[in-house]
Design a protein around this motif. Structure first.
Motif, PDB file in Angstrom:
ATOM      1  N   GLN A 177     -27.249   5.312  -5.116  1.00 18.76           N
ATOM      2  CA  GLN A 177     -26.080   5.003  -5.955  1.00 18.76           C
ATOM      3  C   GLN A 177     -26.489   4.747  -7.410  1.00 18.76           C
ATOM      4  OE1 GLN A 177     -22.905   2.592  -4.137  1.00 18.76           O
ATOM      5  NE2 GLN A 177     -24.169   2.491  -2.293  1.00 18.76           N
ATOM      6  N   SER A 181     -14.761   4.125 -16.661  1.00 20.81           N
ATOM      7  CA  SER A 181     -16.100   4.113 -16.080  1.00 20.81           C
ATOM      8  C   SER A 181     -16.614   2.676 -16.003  1.00 20.81           C
ATOM      9  CB  SER A 181     -17.046   4.965 -16.931  1.00 20.81           C
ATOM     10  OG  SER A 181     -18.328   5.015 -16.338  1.00 20.81           O
ATOM     11  N   ARG A 237     -18.684   0.957  -4.782  1.00 24.47           N
ATOM     12  CA  ARG A 237     -20.117   0.736  -5.008  1.00 24.47           C
ATOM     13  C   ARG A 237     -20.632  -0.202  -3.923  1.00 24.47           C
ATOM     14  NH1 ARG A 237     -23.736   2.056  -8.659  1.00 24.47           N
ATOM     15  NH2 ARG A 237     -22.382   2.604 -10.394  1.00 24.47           N
ATOM     16  N   PRO A 286     -25.514  12.212 -12.328  1.00 30.92           N
ATOM     17  CA  PRO A 286     -26.531  11.161 -12.472  1.00 30.92           C
ATOM     18  C   PRO A 286     -27.112  11.095 -13.878  1.00 30.92           C
ATOM     19  CG  PRO A 286     -26.865  12.402 -10.454  1.00 30.92           C
ATOM     20  CD  PRO A 286     -25.771  13.093 -11.199  1.00 30.92           C
ATOM     21  N   ASN A 321     -12.046   7.415  -7.318  1.00 33.79           N
ATOM     22  CA  ASN A 321     -13.412   7.235  -7.848  1.00 33.79           C
ATOM     23  C   ASN A 321     -14.173   8.528  -7.674  1.00 33.79           C
ATOM     24  OD1 ASN A 321     -13.380   4.211  -6.112  1.00 33.79           O
ATOM     25  ND2 ASN A 321     -13.608   4.302  -8.315  1.00 33.79           N
ATOM     26  N   ARG A 322     -15.147   8.744  -8.532  1.00 36.31           N
ATOM     27  CA  ARG A 322     -16.162   9.774  -8.261  1.00 36.31           C
ATOM     28  C   ARG A 322     -17.438   9.382  -8.996  1.00 36.31           C
ATOM     29  NH1 ARG A 322     -16.937  12.695 -12.875  1.00 36.31           N
ATOM     30  NH2 ARG A 322     -15.153  12.848 -14.298  1.00 36.31           N
ATOM     31  N   PRO A 323     -18.580   9.749  -8.435  1.00 34.37           N
ATOM     32  CA  PRO A 323     -19.824   9.487  -9.148  1.00 34.37           C
ATOM     33  C   PRO A 323     -19.914  10.384 -10.373  1.00 34.37           C
ATOM     34  CG  PRO A 323     -20.231  10.121  -6.847  1.00 34.37           C
ATOM     35  CD  PRO A 323     -18.805  10.414  -7.144  1.00 34.37           C
ATOM     36  N   GLU A 324     -20.401   9.819 -11.472  1.00 36.80           N
ATOM     37  CA  GLU A 324     -20.672  10.651 -12.630  1.00 36.80           C
ATOM     38  C   GLU A 324     -21.953  11.430 -12.364  1.00 36.80           C
ATOM     39  OE1 GLU A 324     -21.957   8.742 -16.316  1.00 36.80           O
ATOM     40  OE2 GLU A 324     -20.299   9.718 -17.370  1.00 36.80           O
ATOM     41  N   HIS A 336     -26.009   5.895 -10.189  1.00 35.88           N
ATOM     42  CA  HIS A 336     -25.151   6.720 -11.042  1.00 35.88           C
ATOM     43  C   HIS A 336     -23.978   5.870 -11.489  1.00 35.88           C
ATOM     44  CE1 HIS A 336     -22.622   6.771  -7.487  1.00 35.88           C
ATOM     45  NE2 HIS A 336     -23.601   7.302  -6.798  1.00 35.88           N
ATOM     46  N   ARG A 337     -23.342   6.279 -12.583  1.00 32.08           N
ATOM     47  CA  ARG A 337     -22.121   5.573 -12.995  1.00 32.08           C
ATOM     48  C   ARG A 337     -20.970   6.034 -12.115  1.00 32.08           C
ATOM     49  NH1 ARG A 337     -23.475   7.484 -18.511  1.00 32.08           N
ATOM     50  NH2 ARG A 337     -25.252   6.204 -19.123  1.00 32.08           N
ATOM     51  N   LEU A 338     -19.985   5.173 -12.052  1.00 31.57           N
ATOM     52  CA  LEU A 338     -18.834   5.443 -11.198  1.00 31.57           C
ATOM     53  C   LEU A 338     -17.613   5.637 -12.104  1.00 31.57           C
ATOM     54  CD1 LEU A 338     -18.558   5.553  -8.124  1.00 31.57           C
ATOM     55  CD2 LEU A 338     -17.993   3.118  -8.173  1.00 31.57           C
TER      56      LEU A 338
END
Lengths: 526, 112
Positions: free
Chosen positions: A501, A210, A482, A520, A515-518, A503-505
């Motif tokens: 954006q 992450s 990002r 939020p 990749n995926r967004p964590e 959110h953590r990646l």
């Protein structure tokens, strides 16, 4: 061959690993710790000095400490984690004072000032405590891969004992990865042991990463030297070669001006904004800061001297192995992560907290990972040493083809460095430069994945080279994903912060990086 | 990088071999460590701090010094050997450098 069993195996002997080993042993676990170098001198902490994010348990002071970095970090940190780390750090610093009897400075009333630690003294004492805890230490014993049981749970590690030139294996109930971040052999002070090995091992076991886009830390150092101590340059003025002031350049804001200028011409510096008291304080705070000057006959307060920027990658970036639970467990059963090997987004978001947050994180996450690993191992009920294990290493150790042709580890390291060290690729980020750099790295990965392999000490180097290549690809994949500027990740082509954006990646994968967004993070005003 | 191992001062205790984080030294035939892998030296000065005999000198450069450099000449360096150990405050009769740490003085200014 050294073949051992233990409840808990700790990879890495910096502060996070040392705390993990001590706390696992205190929880009743048998513990083996292996370090690539030597517990006491290894890693970014031992050779330097660091402030510590140490705040008295006063609600207003704690609130101010937590609020101070949230905006810089792009609002990706987590208040619950910050509060936990402040509590744990406060407790651990008391142990450093009372158990390790660290010689803290005292104020005029004789009270210890516990807001900093000098690396050599801190880590020398940590080694003593680790040994007294009954931990078996394997120095000069780099880990090269993890072992797993039939279910995929991590069940130990293997590596190479450099001094004896023989392999070792430790079957264990649980493993803590505390191998540090990745500075790509940039020669930044103490960081050449930090080649991101733990992140490679974790990914091979199926763990996630992450914050890998927050990986472009660069530290100021006198040119041709290793000694990074960026904080001291807050008292500096930067100059062109003709002696005129380099406008906009600075240590905290304006480091990018230094980077941009260094692409064209040398940058000179003089630490001319420190008072006499501050000069004396600097000398006493980190004596090795002055070795490059004293030994070259330079007076840094009066003379102009050339500076450079050394890559510190994810050592001072905040990306690393993703933490899945409060005990610093990862998403893989039996695998825990601590210190710079783990993401520090939980307390820093996307901006390096500098040494003070990292040192607080190292002792806190090390404590939790050690305790968590001991609990997990105890839950196995004595099966730790009896499981059938398989080795998980791939790139650099078990190539997909075995015809022996292809680049060696030196060529791989040089190829990776050519993509991650230059300021105009990693520091001054732009999609038009990141994308081709990632293409080169992907191609390098395919080559090394197919053929890279070596024996003994060279095998260790091959694995570190593979780890650096993997690290670089995760960094740039995340940096391209990002498509905004947030925290330390600044995109020249995407200068604004994008609320969508926030959110953590999460990043992962080896041959195919994803990749995926964590989910939020809880809403904080941004 | 590590440049000098003084055979005259060395007490062949092997401490530098043991503590070097990047495994730069090997024991020589006479017991005095030799700089076997200088290219791996990360210029962290830790060996110099740990050497009890002030027998080591780490030149402040990230690359090897050229032939004839004073940074590799024990006679020229003199008291510079082991100076870092003195600054850290290790060795009999010395005050640990950490006791004198004034880090908090200028971190206060940095925060303001």
């Amino acid at each position: 061959m050294t073949d051992l069993t233990a409840d808990v195996f700790v990879a890495g002997g910096g502060p996070a690993g040392a705390w993990a080993a001590i706390k696992a042993a205190e929880a009743g676990a048998s513990v083996v710790l292996a370090d690539k170098g030597y517990l006491g001198t290894s890693g970014a902490t031992a050779s330097g000095g660091t402030g510590v994010w140490y705040v008295e348990p006063d609600p207003a002071a704690r609130e101010a400490a937590m609020a101070s970095r949230e905006s810089l970090g792009g609002h990706l940190a987590d208040r619950d984690w910050m509060a936990r780390v402040l509590d744990q750090t406060y407790a651990n610093m008391r142990e450093i004072a009372e158990i390790s009897r660290y010689p803290f400075p005292e104020d005029a009333d004789g009270r210890q000032i516990r807001r900093g630690l000098q690396g050599p003294e801190y880590m020398r004492r940590m080694r003593v405590r680790v040994r007294r805890s009954g931990v078996r230490i394997l120095d000069h014993s780099p880990v090269t891969e993890l072992l797993a049981d039939a279910s995929g749970a991590v069940a130990g590690a293997a590596g190479h004992r450099l001094r004896a030139d023989e392999p070792f294996r430790v079957r264990a109930g649980a493993v803590v990865l505390a191998t540090g971040g990745c500075a790509f052999l940039s020669k930044a002070l103490g960081c050449d042991v930090n080649t991101g090995d733990g992140a490679l091992f974790a990914a091979e076991a199926g763990a996630e990463l992450s914050g890998m886009e927050f990986s472009n830390a660069y530290a100021i150092a006198p040119a041709f030297t290793s000694v990074t101590k960026t904080a001291f340059y807050s008292f500096a003025t930067f100059y062109h070669q003709d002696g005129s002031v380099l406008e906009g350049a600075g240590s905290r804001r304006g480091r990018s001006v230094i980077a941009r200028t260094l692409l064209r011409e040398p940058v000179l510096c003089r630490i001319d904004r420190a008072t006499e008291d501050e000069r004396r304080a600097m000398r006493l705070a980190q004596p090795n800061f002055f070795l490059p000057f004293d030994r070259q006959g330079i007076d840094p307060f009066r003379d102009l001297f050339p500076v450079t920027l050394l890559a510190e990658g994810t050592v001072r970036g905040t990306g690393g192995i993703r933490i899945a639970g409060n005990d610093c467990s990862t998403s893989v059963p039996g695998l825990f992560a601590a210190g710079d090997a783990a993401t520090r987004e939980l307390i820093c978001g996307g901006f390096t907290g500098g040494g003070s947050h990292n040192s607080a994180w190292a002792m806190s996450s090390g404590t939790w990972a050690g305790q968590g690993a001991a609990r997990y191992a105890a839950g196995l009920g004595g099966r730790a040493g009896t499981r059938t294990v398989r080795a998980l290493g791939e790139a650099g150790i078990r190539p997909s083809r075995a015809d022996g042709s292809g680049p060696g580890h030196r060529e791989v390291v040089a190829a990776v460095q050519a993509q991650v060290l230059p300021y105009d690729k990693n520091y001054l980020r732009h999609g038009d430069r990141l994308a081709p750099a990632l293409d080169v790295l992907d191609a390098a990965w395919r080559d090394l994945r197919a053929t890279l392999r070596a024996d003994g000490a060279d095998g260790v180097r091959a694995r570190s080279a593979a780890a650096m290549a993997a690290h670089a690809r995760w960094m740039y994949r995340a940096a391209l994903a990002r498509t905004e500027t947030r925290g330390m990740h600044k995109r020249e082509d995407r200068p604004g912060q994008d609320p969508a954006q926030h959110h953590r990646l999460v990043t992962g994968g080896l041959d195919e990086v994803w990749n995926r967004p964590e989910t939020p993070v809880p809403a904080v005003a941004s | 990088m590590i440049e000098v191992v003084s055979a005259a001062r060395c007490v062949t205790c092997d401490i530098c071999i043991r503590v070097c984080p990047t495994d730069v030294f090997e024991r020589g035939a006479d017991g005095v460590p030799v700089i076997a892998r200088q290219g791996d030296c990360q210029t962290c000065f830790m060996c110099e701090a740990h050497c009890p005999a002030d027998a080591l000198y780490v030149a402040p450069f990230a690359d090897p010094v050229p032939p004839g450099s004073p940074h590799a000449d024990e006679d020229v360096l003199g008291a510079a050997l082991g100076e870092y150990r003195r600054l850290v405050g290790w060795g009999g009769g010395r005050t640990p450098g950490s006791r004198l740490d004034k880090n908090h003085l200028f971190t206060r200014r940095l925060r303001s």
